[in-house]
Write a protein that holds these residues in place. Structure first.
Motif, PDB file in Angstrom:
ATOM      1  N   UNK A   1     -14.133  -0.747  -8.533  1.00 27.43           N
ATOM      2  CA  UNK A   1     -14.099   0.891  -8.632  1.00 27.43           C
ATOM      3  C   UNK A   1     -12.922   1.467  -8.788  1.00 27.43           C
ATOM      4  N   UNK A   2     -12.121   1.161  -7.623  1.00 27.99           N
ATOM      5  CA  UNK A   2     -10.868   1.669  -7.732  1.00 27.99           C
ATOM      6  C   UNK A   2      -9.940   1.339  -8.843  1.00 27.99           C
TER       7      UNK A   2
ATOM      8  N   UNK B   1     -10.746   3.419 -11.640  1.00 22.54           N
ATOM      9  CA  UNK B   1     -10.094   5.029 -11.573  1.00 22.54           C
ATOM     10  C   UNK B   1      -8.543   4.990 -11.723  1.00 22.54           C
TER      11      UNK B   1
ATOM     12  N   UNK C   1     -10.668   3.604   1.213  1.00 18.62           N
ATOM     13  CA  UNK C   1     -10.721   2.155   1.433  1.00 18.62           C
ATOM     14  C   UNK C   1      -9.854   1.696   2.774  1.00 18.62           C
ATOM     15  N   UNK C   2      -8.589   2.294   2.796  1.00 19.61           N
ATOM     16  CA  UNK C   2      -7.722   1.859   3.996  1.00 19.61           C
ATOM     17  C   UNK C   2      -8.408   2.089   5.389  1.00 19.61           C
TER      18      UNK C   2
ATOM     19  N   UNK D   1     -20.267   2.805   3.719  1.00 16.50           N
ATOM     20  CA  UNK D   1     -19.716   2.313   2.168  1.00 16.50           C
ATOM     21  C   UNK D   1     -20.708   2.981   1.034  1.00 16.50           C
TER      22      UNK D   1
ATOM     23  N   UNK E   1      -9.779   7.627  -2.716  1.00 14.22           N
ATOM     24  CA  UNK E   1     -10.411   6.426  -2.737  1.00 14.22           C
ATOM     25  C   UNK E   1      -9.286   5.424  -2.024  1.00 14.22           C
ATOM     26  N   UNK E   2      -7.976   5.615  -2.371  1.00 13.01           N
ATOM     27  CA  UNK E   2      -6.970   4.723  -1.618  1.00 13.01           C
ATOM     28  C   UNK E   2      -7.383   5.298   0.279  1.00 13.01           C
TER      29      UNK E   2
ATOM     30  N   UNK F   1      -7.882   9.389  -6.941  1.00 15.48           N
ATOM     31  CA  UNK F   1      -7.199   8.237  -6.686  1.00 15.48           C
ATOM     32  C   UNK F   1      -6.835   8.212  -5.323  1.00 15.48           C
TER      33      UNK F   1
ATOM     34  N   UNK G   1     -15.717  -2.172  -4.263  1.00 15.31           N
ATOM     35  CA  UNK G   1     -14.773  -0.943  -4.235  1.00 15.31           C
ATOM     36  C   UNK G   1     -13.400  -1.273  -4.877  1.00 15.31           C
TER      37      UNK G   1
ATOM     38  N   UNK H   1     -18.850   5.330  -1.591  1.00 10.24           N
ATOM     39  CA  UNK H   1     -19.170   4.565  -2.853  1.00 10.24           C
ATOM     40  C   UNK H   1     -19.641   5.860  -3.919  1.00 10.24           C
TER      41      UNK H   1
ATOM     42  N   UNK I   1     -15.310  12.294  -9.210  1.00  9.15           N
ATOM     43  CA  UNK I   1     -14.722  12.386 -10.499  1.00  9.15           C
ATOM     44  C   UNK I   1     -15.728  13.081 -11.619  1.00  9.15           C
TER      45      UNK I   1
ATOM     46  N   UNK J   1      -4.969   9.182 -18.432  1.00  9.05           N
ATOM     47  CA  UNK J   1      -4.913  10.443 -18.345  1.00  9.05           C
ATOM     48  C   UNK J   1      -3.628  11.109 -18.215  1.00  9.05           C
TER      49      UNK J   1
ATOM     50  N   UNK K   1     -13.946  10.019 -17.905  1.00 11.14           N
ATOM     51  CA  UNK K   1     -13.859   8.658 -17.047  1.00 11.14           C
ATOM     52  C   UNK K   1     -14.694   7.660 -17.860  1.00 11.14           C
TER      53      UNK K   1
ATOM     54  N   UNK L   1      -9.155  13.384 -11.425  1.00 11.22           N
ATOM     55  CA  UNK L   1      -8.708  12.065 -11.243  1.00 11.22           C
ATOM     56  C   UNK L   1      -7.660  11.818 -10.247  1.00 11.22           C
ATOM     57  N   UNK L   2      -6.530  12.538 -10.392  1.00 13.13           N
ATOM     58  CA  UNK L   2      -5.429  12.631  -9.390  1.00 13.13           C
ATOM     59  C   UNK L   2      -5.857  12.432  -8.086  1.00 13.13           C
TER      60      UNK L   2
ATOM     61  N   UNK M   1      -4.048  -3.094  -1.285  1.00 14.49           N
ATOM     62  CA  UNK M   1      -5.465  -2.909  -0.680  1.00 14.49           C
ATOM     63  C   UNK M   1      -6.341  -4.479  -0.668  1.00 14.49           C
TER      64      UNK M   1
ATOM     65  N   UNK N   1     -17.142   8.701  -4.370  1.00 19.73           N
ATOM     66  CA  UNK N   1     -16.062   8.309  -5.134  1.00 19.73           C
ATOM     67  C   UNK N   1     -16.552   8.681  -6.658  1.00 19.73           C
TER      68      UNK N   1
ATOM     69  N   UNK O   1       0.867  -1.262   0.026  1.00 21.38           N
ATOM     70  CA  UNK O   1      -0.179   0.010  -0.136  1.00 21.38           C
ATOM     71  C   UNK O   1       1.027   1.150  -0.037  1.00 21.38           C
TER      72      UNK O   1
ATOM     73  N   UNK P   1     -11.232  -0.596   5.833  1.00 20.95           N
ATOM     74  CA  UNK P   1     -10.450  -1.708   6.542  1.00 20.95           C
ATOM     75  C   UNK P   1     -10.328  -1.734   7.844  1.00 20.95           C
TER      76      UNK P   1
ATOM     77  N   UNK Q   1     -11.568  14.095 -21.715  1.00 19.23           N
ATOM     78  CA  UNK Q   1     -10.920  13.187 -20.456  1.00 19.23           C
ATOM     79  C   UNK Q   1     -11.776  12.469 -19.727  1.00 19.23           C
TER      80      UNK Q   1
ATOM     81  N   UNK R   1      -8.124   5.115 -15.412  1.00 15.48           N
ATOM     82  CA  UNK R   1      -8.468   6.186 -15.999  1.00 15.48           C
ATOM     83  C   UNK R   1      -7.104   7.162 -15.644  1.00 15.48           C
TER      84      UNK R   1
ATOM     85  N   UNK S   1      -7.887  15.972 -15.465  1.00 15.13           N
ATOM     86  CA  UNK S   1      -6.689  15.345 -14.632  1.00 15.13           C
ATOM     87  C   UNK S   1      -6.741  15.340 -13.169  1.00 15.13           C
TER      88      UNK S   1
ATOM     89  N   UNK T   1     -18.542  -5.920  -0.414  1.00 15.85           N
ATOM     90  CA  UNK T   1     -18.146  -4.399  -0.275  1.00 15.85           C
ATOM     91  C   UNK T   1     -17.110  -4.142  -0.963  1.00 15.85           C
TER      92      UNK T   1
ATOM     93  N   UNK U   1      -8.365  -8.565   6.809  1.00 11.25           N
ATOM     94  CA  UNK U   1      -9.193  -8.216   7.524  1.00 11.25           C
ATOM     95  C   UNK U   1     -10.367  -9.261   7.609  1.00 11.25           C
TER      96      UNK U   1
END
Lengths: 113, 531
Positions: free
Chosen positions: A89-90, A93, B176-177, B146, B172-173, B169, A86, B150, B157, A100, B375, B165-166, A32, B153, A20, B180, B373, A96, B162, A82, A39
């Motif tokens: 979905x990630x 992105x 998501x962490x 969630x 979302x990361x 990214x 996700x 979701x 976008x 880009x 998505x 999207x940047x 992830x 997310x 990660x 968890x 651009x 993309x 650009x 879930x 988990x």
């Protein structure tokens, strides 16, 4: 069994965390995934470890200590669905971003450029 | 389960979900139908939220405060899933609906054309937030979180490009962490206590064996980290500003409520699980919340001072507002929490308005949509391609003056100057803290006052740059009627909050009082007849 399970969770979580923190988006998404496996197993283990125990009550077996706990199994099922959705979905992105920016770095540009 | 009004509690969740699902079946080109559907259901959610809020403010039968539990499938509480409408959750739903309705109206001018499925995502976001504040069950909370994330997310976008999207990214990361971590915390708490119902947890916590209590605290702490990431507490909130600044304006305005959902959960769990009744766990994590809250306010204020664009500034304002409420929760004082809740409502509305104003003022500088651009390629019709469709409809005259006025109201609100609600909220917090006295209270008062001053300086500077010293050659900002209505709606809500300050503050105070006595909530969920 407890030791193997603990090792599995630990190794998955450690590998996931390391990935990660890596700079490439593909490594991040694999990280992830591994973390979510760790988990999910962890949630499952919170119902206590038990072999060959039925998850639901049957007549003549009223002692709840004989059963595996069904709640974490339901929870883990939800969590799997879930995190799978996700992650997909990630992935979109991520692609993309690659398309880009022309770079698979998490910052969207190569370091030093 | 006899009266139809009993089912009203689930309305703010079911309605947006059903409409969003139905909307996906409709062709993307039937934009006016989609807009009408979205507006109609948003109005209905707003009405339901206000009815629920009114029921909380004036309990039926004249009895004391109570929580109304809605048992899904009529399964009794510790086994089934419950939705709970009490003072705090109905306040949050009402806040969400007002903010989301105004953002939706704003988007009608042009942003809803910037990408596919905007309305469906927007309604799903509203559904997720409403579900997260209504649920009485930790795992259900995760599911609604969630859903909310979701949808967010997708909304990040919206409009593509650009920068989005940047930022998306990273957003979302991080989230998501955080999800968890949320799961790990929930699993640990379930492993120790054997329940996920919040009311049931409150009952069982005093009885946790001493050997297991450490494990329970670890679970609660991991859960807390997940929520602190969502409410962007320092040092977990660096993702917020770039993401919110990159998101399209109506999405960013609606996101102002997302971080407040994190704050809501912290308030709820702190009040319910770590109340004085919780034995050895009472007040767990309060010092940490206080410290992190103050650090967040400090970081946000300095960032605000350093930011050179209004949309980034608005992101830092969101952080300041979250941090302030977290610090107030950390003081563990009911009267201060009352002021904090009042402040939360006002500041969230002002944050949302600031995002909208920032977009209108910065419009000629930022390209907005980059159609090349996309998505999601399907159904993407390049909405800004010709001027005719780019026309925002009726244009408001004297737009610079109107925007200047709106900016002024926002700044006064955020900095906490009289006569608006920001001042009243902060005054109530200060009043309570000074009543307690002691070095810690004075530190909070000092940090919040300095933060107010810094916000004022920063916003005044940005406002002057954006409105008075505008580049003569750049065209005056064009404000569509819908955009104007959206901004005005949010600011009118701010002003109304100040005019009806007595009701608002009384409601917030009773909410804090209700939260300080969790046995009412527990009894209503576990033993009450419910409905």
């Amino acid at each position: 069994m407890a030791l193997i399970l603990a090792l599995a969770i630990g190794v998955l979580a450690a590998a996931g965390t390391w990935l990660l923190l890596r700079p490439r988006t593909f490594q991040v998404i694999i990280g992830l995934c591994l973390l979510s496996y760790a988990v999910n197993i962890f949630i499952f283990s919170m119902g206590r470890l038990k072999s060959a125990a039925p998850p639901v009550t049957a007549a003549g077996l009223e002692d709840p200590a004989l059963y595996a706990d069904p709640t974490p199994q339901a929870l883990v099922l939800t969590a799997i669905v879930i995190s799978f959705a996700l992650t997909a979905l990630f992935l979109v992105v991520l692609l993309a971003s690659r398309g880009v920016t022309g770079s698979d770095h998490v910052d969207g540009r190569e370091p030093g450029s | 389960m006899t009266d139809w009004a009993d089912h009203l509690i689930i309305g703010p969740i079911i309605l947006p979900m059903a409409v969003a699902a139905a909307m996906l079946l409709v062709n993307e080109r039937r934009r006016s139908l989609k807009t009408a559907l979205a507006l109609g259901s948003m109005a209905a959610v707003l009405v339901m939220a206000l009815i629920l809020l009114n029921e909380s403010a004036n309990p039926v039968g004249g009895g004391g405060d109570t929580a109304r539990a809605y048992r899904l499938g009529d399964w009794a509480a510790p086994y089934g899933i419950v939705l709970v409408a009490d003072r705090l959750s109905t306040l949050m739903i009402a806040l969400t609906s007002v903010l989301a309705a105004c953002a939706l109206i704003f988007s009608m001018a042009r942003w809803d054309r910037a990408g596919p499925r905007f309305h469906a995502l927007f309604l799903l976001l509203v559904m997720g937030v409403n579900g997260a504040v209504l649920t009485g069950d930790l795992f259900n909370l995760f599911v609604f979180f969630e859903i909310m994330l979701a949808a967010s997310y997708g909304l990040v976008l919206h409009g593509s490009g650009e920068a989005r999207i940047r930022a998306g990214l990273a957003y979302i990361a991080v989230n998501l962490t955080a999800s968890l971590l949320f799961l790990v915390g929930v699993a640990l708490i379930y492993g120790v206590t054997g329940t996920l119902n919040m009311a049931d947890l409150a009952v069982r916590i005093p009885g946790i064996a001493a050997a297991d209590r450490g494990l329970f605290h670890i679970g609660a702490a991991i859960l807390g980290v997940a929520f602190l990431i969502k409410c962007a507490a320092w040092p977990l909130g660096f993702w917020l500003v770039p993401t919110y600044a990159a998101a399209s304006a109506p999405a960013a305005a609606a996101f102002a409520i997302l971080s407040k959902v994190g704050v809501y959960v912290v308030i709820r769990l702190e009040a319910l699980l770590f109340s004085p009744l919780a034995g050895a766990s009472a007040g767990f994590g309060e010092e940490l919340l206080l410290g992190l809250g103050l650090a967040t306010v400090t970081f946000g204020s300095l960032g605000l001072l350093a930011s050179r664009s209004l949309s980034r500034a608005a992101g830092f304002v969101v952080m300041i507002s979250s941090g302030t409420v977290l610090a107030v929760v950390g003081t563990g004082d009911a009267a201060a929490l009352g002021g904090g809740l009042y402040y939360l409502v006002g500041s969230t509305l002002a944050c949302g308005a600031l995002f909208l104003i920032a977009e209108v003022l910065d419009r000629d500088r930022s390209p907005g949509v980059q159609a090349g651009e996309a998505v999601f390629d399907d159904e993407y019709r390049d909405p800004f391609d010709d001027d005719e469709r780019n026309e925002p409809g009726l244009i408001i005259p004297a737009s610079v003056a109107a925007l200047g006025g709106a900016m002024l109201v926002c700044a006064v609100m955020i900095a906490g100057l009289p006569p608006l609600a920001g001042f009243v909220g902060k005054l109530a917090i200060f009043n309570a803290l000074i009543g307690i006295g002691g070095g810690l209270s004075w530190t909070v008062v000092a940090v919040l006052s300095v933060s107010g001053l810094l916000s004022l300086i920063a916003l005044a500077r940005l406002g002057v740059a954006a409105i008075w010293t505008r580049d003569e050659r750049s065209p005056a900002p064009v404000v569509g009627a819908a955009e104007f209505v959206g901004i005005t709606g949010l600011l009118a809500a701010c002003v109304l909050l100040a005019i009806l300050g007595l009701y608002g503050l009384t409601y917030a105070d009773s909410t804090a009082g209700w939260l300080s006595e969790p046995d009412g909530y527990v009894a209503a969920v576990l033993t009450g007849e419910g409905r």
